[in-house]
Scaffold this motif. Structure first.
Motif, PDB file in Angstrom:
ATOM      1  N   ILE A  54       7.813  24.616 -37.275  1.00 37.00           N
ATOM      2  CA  ILE A  54       7.185  24.869 -35.974  1.00 37.00           C
ATOM      3  C   ILE A  54       5.703  24.496 -36.037  1.00 37.00           C
ATOM      4  O   ILE A  54       5.161  23.883 -35.098  1.00 37.00           O
ATOM      5  N   ALA A  55       5.043  24.817 -37.141  1.00 34.90           N
ATOM      6  CA  ALA A  55       3.643  24.406 -37.307  1.00 34.90           C
ATOM      7  C   ALA A  55       3.520  22.886 -37.305  1.00 34.90           C
ATOM      8  O   ALA A  55       2.579  22.317 -36.722  1.00 34.90           O
ATOM      9  N   ARG A  60       1.756  18.051 -34.624  1.00 39.71           N
ATOM     10  CA  ARG A  60       2.068  16.698 -34.148  1.00 39.71           C
ATOM     11  C   ARG A  60       1.768  16.577 -32.653  1.00 39.71           C
ATOM     12  O   ARG A  60       1.267  15.540 -32.192  1.00 39.71           O
ATOM     13  N   MET A  61       2.061  17.642 -31.901  1.00 38.30           N
ATOM     14  CA  MET A  61       1.774  17.630 -30.462  1.00 38.30           C
ATOM     15  C   MET A  61       0.263  17.557 -30.206  1.00 38.30           C
ATOM     16  O   MET A  61      -0.176  17.074 -29.169  1.00 38.30           O
ATOM     17  N   GLN A  62      -0.524  18.018 -31.174  1.00 31.62           N
ATOM     18  CA  GLN A  62      -1.983  17.955 -31.061  1.00 31.62           C
ATOM     19  C   GLN A  62      -2.533  16.619 -31.564  1.00 31.62           C
ATOM     20  O   GLN A  62      -3.743  16.403 -31.540  1.00 31.62           O
ATOM     21  N   GLY A  63      -1.654  15.751 -32.036  1.00 31.70           N
ATOM     22  CA  GLY A  63      -2.077  14.413 -32.444  1.00 31.70           C
ATOM     23  C   GLY A  63      -2.351  14.243 -33.922  1.00 31.70           C
ATOM     24  O   GLY A  63      -2.860  13.195 -34.345  1.00 31.70           O
ATOM     25  N   ASP A 141      -4.577  11.347 -43.195  1.00 26.76           N
ATOM     26  CA  ASP A 141      -3.945  11.608 -41.900  1.00 26.76           C
ATOM     27  C   ASP A 141      -2.892  12.711 -41.989  1.00 26.76           C
ATOM     28  O   ASP A 141      -2.088  12.867 -41.086  1.00 26.76           O
ATOM     29  N   ILE A 142      -2.867  13.460 -43.085  1.00 26.38           N
ATOM     30  CA  ILE A 142      -1.841  14.491 -43.261  1.00 26.38           C
ATOM     31  C   ILE A 142      -2.173  15.696 -42.391  1.00 26.38           C
ATOM     32  O   ILE A 142      -3.280  16.230 -42.437  1.00 26.38           O
ATOM     33  N   GLY A 143      -1.200  16.131 -41.575  1.00 25.55           N
ATOM     34  CA  GLY A 143      -1.428  17.251 -40.661  1.00 25.55           C
ATOM     35  C   GLY A 143      -1.226  18.605 -41.301  1.00 25.55           C
ATOM     36  O   GLY A 143      -1.829  19.598 -40.881  1.00 25.55           O
ATOM     37  N   LEU A 144      -0.364  18.685 -42.321  1.00 21.33           N
ATOM     38  CA  LEU A 144      -0.061  19.948 -42.984  1.00 21.33           C
ATOM     39  C   LEU A 144       0.525  19.622 -44.358  1.00 21.33           C
ATOM     40  O   LEU A 144       1.308  18.678 -44.502  1.00 21.33           O
ATOM     41  N   PHE A 145       0.133  20.416 -45.350  1.00 19.93           N
ATOM     42  CA  PHE A 145       0.651  20.223 -46.707  1.00 19.93           C
ATOM     43  C   PHE A 145       1.385  21.496 -47.095  1.00 19.93           C
ATOM     44  O   PHE A 145       0.796  22.586 -47.085  1.00 19.93           O
ATOM     45  N   VAL A 146       2.681  21.371 -47.436  1.00 18.05           N
ATOM     46  CA  VAL A 146       3.520  22.536 -47.718  1.00 18.05           C
ATOM     47  C   VAL A 146       4.017  22.487 -49.157  1.00 18.05           C
ATOM     48  O   VAL A 146       4.524  21.454 -49.615  1.00 18.05           O
ATOM     49  N   VAL A 147       3.881  23.595 -49.854  1.00 16.73           N
ATOM     50  CA  VAL A 147       4.435  23.741 -51.202  1.00 16.73           C
ATOM     51  C   VAL A 147       5.505  24.819 -51.138  1.00 16.73           C
ATOM     52  O   VAL A 147       5.206  26.012 -51.079  1.00 16.73           O
ATOM     53  N   ASP A 148       6.766  24.389 -51.097  1.00 15.02           N
ATOM     54  CA  ASP A 148       7.864  25.347 -51.037  1.00 15.02           C
ATOM     55  C   ASP A 148       8.185  25.818 -52.455  1.00 15.02           C
ATOM     56  O   ASP A 148       8.031  25.076 -53.419  1.00 15.02           O
TER      57      ASP A 148
END
Length: 698
Positions: A54-55, A60-63, A141-148
Motif C-alpha cells: 500500500i505504501a 507511486r501515485m505521488q510520482g 529514483d527508488i521510492g521505498l526500500f524494504v527489507v523483509d
C-alpha cells in the motif's frame, strides 16, 4: 490519504469490510508522509506485506520511483507478486532461479521504468552485474526500500544470513531521505537493538504483541521414529483442515511423507532437493488449494508462505531455537479462529542440531587453502577450484560467499572469476565462538520449552521479549482437556517399523567419470577412464537402509562398530534382491575389498552368497592403499583417490551379471570405479548393492 489507503486495503484483501490492524496505518503513514526508516516487529499474519505494497502504491501515485524489496525465499517472492497484483502493481523478480532470457526481460522492464516494485534475493546484492548495471541505474529514483525478514541482518538472530550484511552497505549509498521499511516477526530485544545499531539512529520501531490467539500449542514426548510416525498416521486424519509437518532433513521429509502415503494420507515431501522450482510451486499451490492434507517440509517452506486457513503445524523433529519454532508454527491459524501447533522431539534431534552448529562457519584451514589457490591462479572460476581443494563444491561456494561479504573482503569477483585482493584476512574466532554459544544456548532453551509445565504461548512470548503476552487458556498446559492423546496404536508402530526397514535407497549410476574431459584426464592417470563411456557403467542398484534410520540402518551401524554384521541382515537383503527388476538376474556376488577392515564386507558377502546359493568370488583386490574415501570431499578427489586402488583377479570373474556389494554407499564413486573395472574385464552387468546409504538421501 488514510481513506485512500483503506480503499487500497479493501482491494488487496478483496474484502469490502477490511480495516487496518493496530499499527498498520501508522506504519504506512511513517513511510509515505514522514519518509522514515522504520522497523516493524509484528506477529506472523499481521499484514506486513500490506504495509509495504500500500505504501508502494501511494508513493507511486505521488510520482516516486519503484520499491526495492529484499526477500529471502523464492516461495515468498511468488506470493508477494500475487498479492501486489491485486493492487494493480506491476512487480518483477530478479533471482538466480530465472534463466538468462527471463533475467534479461526483467532487466529491460526495470531499467525502462515499467515496474512498480522489484523483488530480489539478498544474494543479488553481491552480484556485480546486478549491482552495477541495474541497481546503480535506478538508485536515485527508488521510492521505498524494504527489507523483509529483517532479523536475518543480525548475527544474533536465529536465521542470520551473511548476504543480508550487504544490505547495510547498500543503504549507506542510497539517498538519505529514502523511506526504509524493515519487517520481521521473530526479533527479540537483542536482535532489535543490533538492527538499530546497523541501520542507524534514524530508525524508528513499531512493535506489537506477538501472541497468536488461534494457536493451541502442545509438546509431545515421543523420541522413537517408528512411534512418531505411528502417532502422525493416527492423529493427522483427526485434525480438520490442512497443514505442514516440519522435519530437519530432506531424508526425513521423504520418510515421513512416504509412510503417511502408505496409510492413505495425502502428504508430500517439500525440500531443497526437489527436481525443480516448478515442482515446489505445484506443491505449494496444492496445499493452498487444499488438494493435499499436508506438506512434509524442511525450513525451505517457512518465511513468507501464506495460507491463512492453515490448520496445523506439527514438528516431527524440533527446530533449533524458540524463535525458529515461533516463526514456523506461526504459519498456522493466521486467518482462522483455531489451529494446532505440536512439537515432538526425537532422539536424533540434538545430534542434527549440533551438526548444524559445527558446520555453520567455514574452517580456518579451508579458508587459507582457498585463498592460496585463488592467489596462485589469478582469475579462477568455481568449476576450476575442485581439483585444487579437497572440499565439496557446495562448501567452496559457501566459503566464497562468506568471504565476499566480509568488509574488507580478501576476494573480488569479476564476471565468473575470483581474484585475491590486497587485504589480509583472519577468521573472526571470537565472533564465531560467541555465535556458537548463542546457538547452543538457544537449543537448551528450546528443550526447556518442550518440558515446560507453564503456558506455552506465554513462554514463547517472553522468549521474544513480548512482555504483553498473557496466558493463552488453550494450550496443553493451560487446558489439559485439549490435548491430543499420546497413546499409540501398536499395529501402526509395527507398520512404521516395517516401513523403515523396507525403505530401500536407489543407487543411481554416475553418468560420467568426471565433470569435464580435462578433469577425467587428471583424475584417471592409471585407469585411463574417459569422460564418458556407457559400456563401463553400473546398473541402478539399491541400498537396504539409510544410516541410523530407525530400521535396518541402526543394525548396520552397530555391525560396523562391532566389526561384524549380524546374520539378521541376511533375510532382508535377500528380500531386497528378490524385489529388484533385472534384465538378467545376477548369477554371482563379488564385493568391494577394504584395506582397513578386510573381513567385514567379505565375510558378509560370502554368507549372503551361501544363502542365495550362488558363488561369491574374490574378484577385486587392493592394489594400492589409499586414504579413506570418506576423507575425500568432492567428486574430483573422490574419483582420483580411487585411481589405481583396485586390481582384478582375472581368474575370479564370470561374464554373467553380478551383484557388487559394499557396506555403505555415499558418493557412489567406489561402485563406479570398481564396477567399471569389472565391466572392462568382460562382466555383462554390474548391479551395486549396499547395506546402508550414508548420503543425504533427499
Amino acid at each position: 490519504m488514510k481513506e485512500m489507503a483503506l480503499q487500497l486495503l479493501t482491494e488487496m484483501t478483496q474484502n469490502p469490510l477490511a480495516t487496518f490492524h493496530h499499527d498498520q496505518w501508522e506504519s504506512i503513514d511513517e513511510l509515505v508522509t514522514k519518509r522514515s526508516q522504520l522497523l516493524v516487529v509484528q506477529r506472523t499474519g499481521w499484514g506486513k506485506s500490506a504495509v509495504y505494497f500500500i505504501a508502494t502504491k501511494l508513493r507511486r501515485m505521488q510520482g516516486f520511483g519503484p520499491t526495492i524489496i529484499i526477500s529471502p525465499l523464492l516461495s515468498l517472492i511468488r506470493n508477494q507478486i500475487e498479492s501486489a497484483a491485486k493492487l494493480g502493481l506491476t512487480v518483477v523478480s530478479y533471482n538466480s532461479s530465472m534463466d538468462k532470457n527471463q533475467r534479461a526481460h526483467a532487466e529491460r522492464q526495470i531499467i525502462g521504468h515499467q515496474v512498480d516494485a522489484v523483488i530480489i534475493s539478498p544474494e543479488q546484492l553481491g552480484q556485480t552485474y546486478f549491482a552495477e548495471n541495474i541497481l546503480n541505474t535506478i538508485s536515485g529514483d527508488i521510492g521505498l526500500f524494504v527489507v523483509d525478514e529483517a532479523h536475518c541482518i543480525s548475527d544474533w538472530g536465529h536465521d542470520f544470513r551473511p548476504d543480508y550484511g550487504r544490505i547495510v552497505r547498500v543503504l549507506k549509498n542510497m539517498p538519505q531521505n529514502m523511506p526504509v521499511l524493515a519487517t520481521t516477526a521473530t526479533a527479540n530485544n537483542r536482535v532489535v537493538n543490533d538492527i538499530k545499531n546497523q541501520l542507524g539512529d534514524r530508525l524508528s520501531i513499531i512493535r506489537g504483541s506477538l501472541a497468536r490467539k488461534a494457536l493451541q500449542l502442545q509438546n509431545i514426548h515421543i523420541s522413537n521414529k517408528s512411534e512418531r510416525l505411528a502417532w502422525l498416521a493416527h492423529n493427522i486424519p483427526k485434525i480438520e483442515g490442512h497443514g505442514i509437518i516440519y522435519a530437519k532433513t530432506t531424508k526425513d521429509c521423504d520418510v515421513v511423507a512416504g509412510f503417511l502415503q502408505t496409510q492413505g494420507i495425502r502428504a508430500y515431501a517439500y525440500h531443497s532437493n526437489l527436481d525443480s522450482n516448478e515442482e515446489k510451486i505445484k506443491l505449494e499451490q496444492a496445499l493452498i488449494n487444499n488438494d493435499v492434507k499436508a506438506l512434509v517440509a524442511t525450513s525451505a517452506l517457512g518465511m513468507g508462505f501464506d495460507k491463512p486457513d492453515l490448520s496445523f503445524v506439527i514438528h516431527y523433529q524440533a527446530p533449533g531455537s524458540i524463535v525458529e519454532y515461533y516463526q514456523q508454527v506461526g504459519r498456522a491459524g493466521r486467518g482462522i479462529d483455531h489451529a494446532v501447533g505440536i512439537m515432538m522431539l526425537g532422539d536424533e534431534d540434538e545430534r542434527i542440531q549440533q551438526y548444524f552448529i559445527n558446520n555453520a562457519f567455514p574452517k580456518e584451514n579451508q579458508i587459507n587453502d582457498l585463498l592460496s589457490v585463488i592467489e596462485l591462479n589469478d582469475g579462477i572460476k568455481v568449476t576450476q577450484l575442485e581439483p585444487h581443494l579437497n572440499f565439496s563444491k557446495g562448501k567452496i561456494e559457501d566459503i566464497l560467499n562468506f568471504l565476499s561479504i566480509e568488509n574488507p573482503s580478501p576476494i573480488l569477483k569479476d564476471g565468473t572469476a575470483y581474484y585475491r585482493t590486497q587485504f589480509d584476512y583472519q577468521l573472526p574466532h571470537d565472533k564465531i565462538e560467541r555465535l556458537n554459544n548463542i546457538k547452543t544456548g538457544e537449543w537448551q532453551k528450546l528443550l526447556e520449552y518442550h518440558n515446560s509445565k507453564n503456558c506455552l504461548m506465554q513462554f514463547l512470548g517472553r522468549e521474544l521479549d513480548d512482555a504483553s503476552t498473557q496466558t493463552c487458556g488453550k494450550c496443553a498446559n493451560c487446558k489439559p482437556e485439549n490435548i491430543f492423546n499420546t497413546n499409540l496404536d501398536q499395529n501402526l508402530i509395527i507398520l512404521a517399523h516395517d516401513y523403515l526397514r523396507h525403505r530401500y535407497i536407489k543407487i543411481k549410476p554416475r553418468a560420467t567419470f568426471a565433470s569435464s574431459g580435462d578433469n577425467a584426464r587428471q583424475a584417471f592417470v592409471n585407469y585411463k577412464f574417459p569422460y564418458k563411456d556407457n559400456q563401463l557403467q553400473c546398473e541402478e542398484g539399491l541400498a537396504l537402509s539409510s544410516w541410523k534410520d530407525g530400521g535396518w540402518g541402526d543394525m548396520v551401524a552397530q555391525g560396523k562398530n562391532a566389526g561384524q554384521f549380524s546374520d539378521e541382515l541376511i533375510p532382508p537383503m535377500i528380500k531386497m534382491l528378490n524385489c529388484m527388476n533385472y534384465a538378467e538376474r545376477p548369477a554371482w556376488i563379488t564385493y568391494i575389498p577394504s584395506p582397513r577392515h578386510p573381513n567385514l564386507v567379505k565375510d558378509f558377502a560370502h554368507k549372503l552368497a551361501l544363502a542365495l546359493n550362488v558363488p561369491c568370488m574374490d574378484s577385486l583386490f587392493i592394489q594400492e592403499v589409499k586414504p579413506p574415501q570418506k576423507t575425500m570431499e568432492n567428486s574430483f578427489h573422490q574419483s582420483k583417490n580411487l585411481d589405481g586402488a583396485f586390481g582384478i583377479n582375472t581368474g575370479n570373474i564370470y561374464s554373467n551379471p553380478v551383484w557388487l556389494i559394499d557396506d555403505a554407499v555415499d558418493s557412489k564413486w567406489t561402485f563406479t570405479i570398481a564396477g567399471a573395472l569389472l565391466r572392462k574385464y568382460g562382466v555383462k552387468q554390474v548391479i551395486p548393492i549396499a547395506l546402508t546409504s550414508t548420503a543425504n538421501n533427499g
